[in-house]
Design a protein around this motif. Structure first.
Motif, PDB file in Angstrom:
ATOM      1  N   GLY A 126       3.132   0.603  -9.192  1.00  0.00           N
ATOM      2  CA  GLY A 126       4.248   1.183  -9.930  1.00  0.00           C
ATOM      3  C   GLY A 126       5.056   2.177  -9.132  1.00  0.00           C
ATOM      4  O   GLY A 126       5.768   3.013  -9.713  1.00  0.00           O
ATOM      5  N   GLY A 127       4.956   2.110  -7.801  1.00  0.00           N
ATOM      6  CA  GLY A 127       5.711   3.028  -6.948  1.00  0.00           C
ATOM      7  C   GLY A 127       5.140   4.436  -6.917  1.00  0.00           C
ATOM      8  O   GLY A 127       5.794   5.369  -6.437  1.00  0.00           O
ATOM      9  N   LYS A 128       3.900   4.590  -7.365  1.00  0.00           N
ATOM     10  CA  LYS A 128       3.298   5.920  -7.479  1.00  0.00           C
ATOM     11  C   LYS A 128       3.126   6.603  -6.122  1.00  0.00           C
ATOM     12  O   LYS A 128       3.428   7.801  -5.973  1.00  0.00           O
ATOM     13  N   SER A 129       2.677   5.860  -5.127  1.00  0.00           N
ATOM     14  CA  SER A 129       2.428   6.458  -3.812  1.00  0.00           C
ATOM     15  C   SER A 129       3.722   6.900  -3.136  1.00  0.00           C
ATOM     16  O   SER A 129       3.824   8.018  -2.628  1.00  0.00           O
ATOM     17  N   ILE A 182       4.781  10.689  -1.938  1.00  0.00           N
ATOM     18  CA  ILE A 182       5.114  10.962  -0.544  1.00  0.00           C
ATOM     19  C   ILE A 182       6.512  11.557  -0.438  1.00  0.00           C
ATOM     20  O   ILE A 182       6.741  12.542   0.275  1.00  0.00           O
ATOM     21  N   GLY A 183       7.455  10.965  -1.151  1.00  0.00           N
ATOM     22  CA  GLY A 183       8.828  11.461  -1.124  1.00  0.00           C
ATOM     23  C   GLY A 183       8.939  12.873  -1.670  1.00  0.00           C
ATOM     24  O   GLY A 183       9.672  13.712  -1.126  1.00  0.00           O
ATOM     25  N   GLN A 184       8.215  13.166  -2.727  1.00  0.00           N
ATOM     26  CA  GLN A 184       8.282  14.494  -3.337  1.00  0.00           C
ATOM     27  C   GLN A 184       7.733  15.569  -2.403  1.00  0.00           C
ATOM     28  O   GLN A 184       8.355  16.616  -2.198  1.00  0.00           O
ATOM     29  N   LEU A 237       0.819  -1.209   0.000  1.00  0.00           N
ATOM     30  CA  LEU A 237       0.000   0.000   0.000  1.00  0.00           C
ATOM     31  C   LEU A 237       0.849   1.255   0.000  1.00  0.00           C
ATOM     32  O   LEU A 237       0.555   2.226  -0.700  1.00  0.00           O
ATOM     33  N   VAL A 238       1.907   1.240   0.796  1.00  0.00           N
ATOM     34  CA  VAL A 238       2.785   2.411   0.861  1.00  0.00           C
ATOM     35  C   VAL A 238       3.484   2.639  -0.476  1.00  0.00           C
ATOM     36  O   VAL A 238       3.598   3.774  -0.948  1.00  0.00           O
TER      37      VAL A 238
END
Length: 318
Positions: free
Chosen positions: A267-270, A274-276, A262-263
């Motif tokens: 495709g690593g979108k979340s 969050i990082g950005q 979930l985190v």
């Protein structure tokens, strides 16, 4: 500054307690004039006591933002509630912040939501515990902008009948309404004493911990209902690049593989989002270029681990 000015200095610790989501962190951030605690719409966002430092005239007011107090179900809950009560010990002022809208809905039986009922029950529990002591408490009714004016007097009378409160203030921390009166009262009644923090220090929280808190805030805001509270963020590396720019590596710990998925998101979108957003806020806060790297790991049952909770500044009595 003259010697007389130093002699006339005041210093006071102000504990801000209340049920989860009463608006304590928003209130403390406003009183300090800077973000020292993260804020989300989720209950139990604040996990440890955080001190924010405000200067008002000759007074240094140290606001202690505490975790919400509620009936605990997990060991993490127990540690958070314990930290809240510890944060309210040995202080000059205790402020009980109450979600006025939620309590009013319950008091008038005006179709209160489940969350409203829980907030009122938690507040009543806090009041009963406070009655066991001999220190008067200051009542701060928050979120009054969400209530009709005619509802306020019965609400004030209800709390006045407890005999616990020496002063009552009605505010909207989010709209900065009524907060000046609180600051004036604290300033005028603060005891004389030396300042405990430098004039330019706003909090006792380290940059490393603040960076982890920012990322945790973005996680809560992004994940909404999907993600339980069984996650924590740790800043593992704080270094400089060859260009002397700040490089931060953080680990997001969850309890199960499903939470990790979930985190990360499809495709690593979340995790990218969050990082950005976390990096952008860190750059504003620290005033420099930040390179942020996030990793997600599974740490089973970390919320029941005494050692892990101790690393977060929390302690278990059992």
């Amino acid at each position: 500054m003259t010697s007389t000015d130093f002699d006339n200095r005041k210093c006071a610790f102000v504990a801000v307690i209340g049920a989860p989501n009463a608006g304590k962190s928003t209130f403390v951030n406003h009183m300090v004039g800077a973000k020292v605690s993260i804020v989300t719409h989720k209950v139990q966002t604040t996990r440890t006591s955080i001190r924010g430092v405000a200067l008002s005239g000759k007074a240094q007011l140290i606001f202690v933002d505490t975790p919400g107090i509620f009936k605990p179900r997990r060991r993490l809950d127990e540690a958070m509630v314990s930290a809240a009560w510890e944060g309210a010990d040995d202080v000059d002022f205790r402020l009980l912040l109450v979600d006025a809208r939620a309590y009013d809905a319950v008091l008038r039986n005006a179709e209160p939501s489940r969350a409203d009922v829980k907030a009122a029950e938690d507040t009543d529990l806090i009041i009963e515990n406070l009655k066991q002591g001999n220190q008067k408490v200051i009542l701060v009714l928050n979120k009054i902008d969400l209530l009709p004016a005619e509802n306020l007097l019965p609400l004030v009378q209800h709390f006045s009948d407890t005999g616990l409160f020496e002063e009552t203030f009605m505010i909207s921390a989010e709209k900065a309404r009524g907060t000046d009166a609180v600051m004036t009262f604290l300033t005028e009644n603060a005891p004389q004493g030396v300042w405990l923090y430098p004039e330019d220090q706003l909090s006792d929280i380290s940059d490393r911990l603040m960076a982890a808190e920012i990322t945790r805030e973005k996680l809560f805001l992004r994940m909404h209902q999907e993600l339980p509270y069984s996650l924590t963020v740790e800043t593992e590396s704080w270094t400089r690049t060859k260009k002397k720019e700040l490089r931060i590596e953080q680990v997001i710990y969850v309890e199960r593989d499903g939470q990790k998925a979930l985190v990360l998101g499809q495709g690593g979108k979340s995790i990218k989002y969050i990082g950005q957003t976390a990096r952008e806020e860190m750059e504003t806060l620290f005033g420099e270029k930040v390179h942020l790297f996030l990793f997600v790991k599974v740490r089973e049952n970390w919320t029941d681990s005494k050692a892990r909770l101790h690393e977060m500044g929390l302690t278990l009595t059992t």
